[in-house]
Design a protein around this motif. Sequence first.
Motif, PDB file in Angstrom:
ATOM      1  N   THR A  16     -78.156  76.029   4.894  1.00 29.37           N
ATOM      2  CA  THR A  16     -76.756  75.497   5.389  1.00 29.37           C
ATOM      3  C   THR A  16     -76.185  74.854   4.163  1.00 29.37           C
ATOM      4  N   HIS A  43     -71.878  78.507   6.572  1.00 24.88           N
ATOM      5  CA  HIS A  43     -72.494  79.958   6.653  1.00 24.88           C
ATOM      6  C   HIS A  43     -74.275  79.281   5.889  1.00 24.88           C
ATOM      7  N   GLU A  44     -74.837  80.110   6.817  1.00 27.41           N
ATOM      8  CA  GLU A  44     -76.439  80.397   6.530  1.00 27.41           C
ATOM      9  C   GLU A  44     -76.922  81.187   6.049  1.00 27.41           C
ATOM     10  N   LEU A  66     -84.053  78.992   3.580  1.00 27.27           N
ATOM     11  CA  LEU A  66     -83.020  79.039   3.675  1.00 27.27           C
ATOM     12  C   LEU A  66     -82.033  78.002   4.361  1.00 27.27           C
ATOM     13  N   LEU A  91     -83.370  74.987   7.068  1.00 28.66           N
ATOM     14  CA  LEU A  91     -83.213  75.603   8.231  1.00 28.66           C
ATOM     15  C   LEU A  91     -85.253  76.384   8.026  1.00 28.66           C
ATOM     16  N   VAL A 142     -75.746  78.398  -1.961  1.00 32.49           N
ATOM     17  CA  VAL A 142     -75.642  80.039  -0.186  1.00 32.49           C
ATOM     18  C   VAL A 142     -75.559  81.348  -0.830  1.00 32.49           C
TER      19      VAL A 142
END
Length: 590
Positions: free
Chosen positions: A457, A417-418, A455, A467, A395
């Motif tokens: 996580t 974390h994204e 996107l 996401l 990521v």
Amino acid sequence: MHKGPRDWRVPPNLAVDALEHDAFSWDVARAWLDGLPGGRGLNIAHEAVDRHADGASGTRTAIRWLGKHGERENLTYEDLRRRTNRMAHVLEDLGIRRGDAVFTLTGRVPELYATAFGTLKAGAVLSPLFSAFGPEPVRQRLEIGRGRVLVTGRAAYERKIAGIRDRLPHLEHVLLTDVPAGAPPPAGTLSLASLMADADDTYVIGPTDPQEPALLHFTSGTTGTPKGAVHVHEAVVMHHATGRFALDLHPGDIFWCTADPGWVTGTSYGIITPLTHGITSIVDEAEFDADRWYRILSGERVSVWYTAPTAVRRLMRLGEEPARDADLSALRFVASVGEPLNPEAVVWGSDALGLPVHDNWWQTETGGIMIANTIAADVKPGSMGRPLPGVEAAVLSHGPDGVVTHDGEVEVLPAGHEGELALRPGWPSMFRGYLHDDERYRRCFAGGWYLTGDLVTRDADGYYWFLGRSDDVIKSSGHLIGPFEVESTLLEHPAVAEAGVIGKPDPLAGEIVKAFVVVKPRVRADDALSRELIGFGRSRLGAAVAPRELGFVDDLPHTRSGKIMRRLLRARELGLAVGDLSTLEGEETT
Ligand code: AMP
């Protein structure tokens, strides 16, 4: 649990072992395939067809075709070998040379499979198009791919191709799948059956470099024309390996992939992968129909089923009873791909089918499954699973302008974390470029990573959670749609001054295509025009791509550089407060 060195040639359950085993490498997976006899390279068609046709497996059913109207046809590996040999001759006799593009625009008909492997045997490049595309997406793709041959049906030819033929200078031959041998084909076309009947059914596949182009899959970005992702023969290493890792294919399995062959899942897993395993692949010509699907699952004794979230949601709507009434005793593994799979759908699978639905992730460019909930690990409902053996994922820190780079370096984020999902290049089915667009290809990489545009996580157990997209592409019933293509088509209508197109969340399709239209001065923006524009979109783009909803607006929001702010349109449509937009849009409004 480490079990010490083991013999990779006889995997008991690779999904279990490989995920635990550090020793996996792509060379291991390469050794599961034969290669062309005499060390002449690697050809997908040999791995999928000829090597099984030799010897005892020749009489095994490779494809069980179920026609729309109740027809059944069993094609053994030997039948398929002969048909694909004939097809390779047909193409060569038409002057098709190595590297030329052969396009298909068909549903799931037996001729598609003969064409696919005949093309690969002849060293040409297969490009399957989505049969629900209208003339415009077909024209664009044939043009970019410089398709010399198109294999299609008579109705599709008459409705979609005949009218644009003069705008397809590269297209030399149209072969119709449904004109019987001996019958006269319409002007400008040839009967595939007649050509096949006259062709020799023996053929020796020529030397094939594993790095030779084999497949051309079109995908859409946010702007510009569709992108032609080029894949090579070596991709078959990935197809075969992921058939084991992610789909748990074993000898004797009856496998059913419901994807349309015009999308990458329908090719990689609907055409190639099951045959590389020498198993029986169910091919259903018809579109979704819940009763029919349960009848196929039970009647054909399907053991491994690969489908899509939209289909699962449609089955869920009917409740658990139809599933409970069906005999699903042969079914032992269910997987899905293409769009987010709601956690409820995973749980529904456990309750109704007796098996959780295993979500997995990949995209056109990756050519094969990269991240998956496998049979070997606990399913986390709502997660896409973990990277498969040989796949390195990360990521990366992501800002309003995409992945954040400092002097060419990127920041790999820790769990929780994204950021943007990135993959370390090197897996065999990695696309080798976008046709005629090196610049776009180069922009897909940063700091030694391939950037996926998604996107995500990652949690502490290494599972990935989707996401959303980092761009504006739309996923409707699992089909990737570029908003720019839809906007450009709407702009061709004389009443339209400007158009902005978004994906509007939909409980069944995931998203539907919604267009916002600004009309030209003195044009009446009323229901009649709305209907006309929707009809216009359908006739040009096809129903699967055209807007399902359309709204008129006085103007569209733009960035200072003049780009339409689709995310703002989407936020407005969803009724999000402007304050929420900071997370949606990094660009400044005018
Ligand atoms: P395509 O190239 O048409 O196969 O579309 C690939 C895109 O579909 C990915 O980049 C994702 O945005 C989406 N996608 C594929 N699989 C999943 C999944 N399991 N969950 C969420 N999105 C997915």
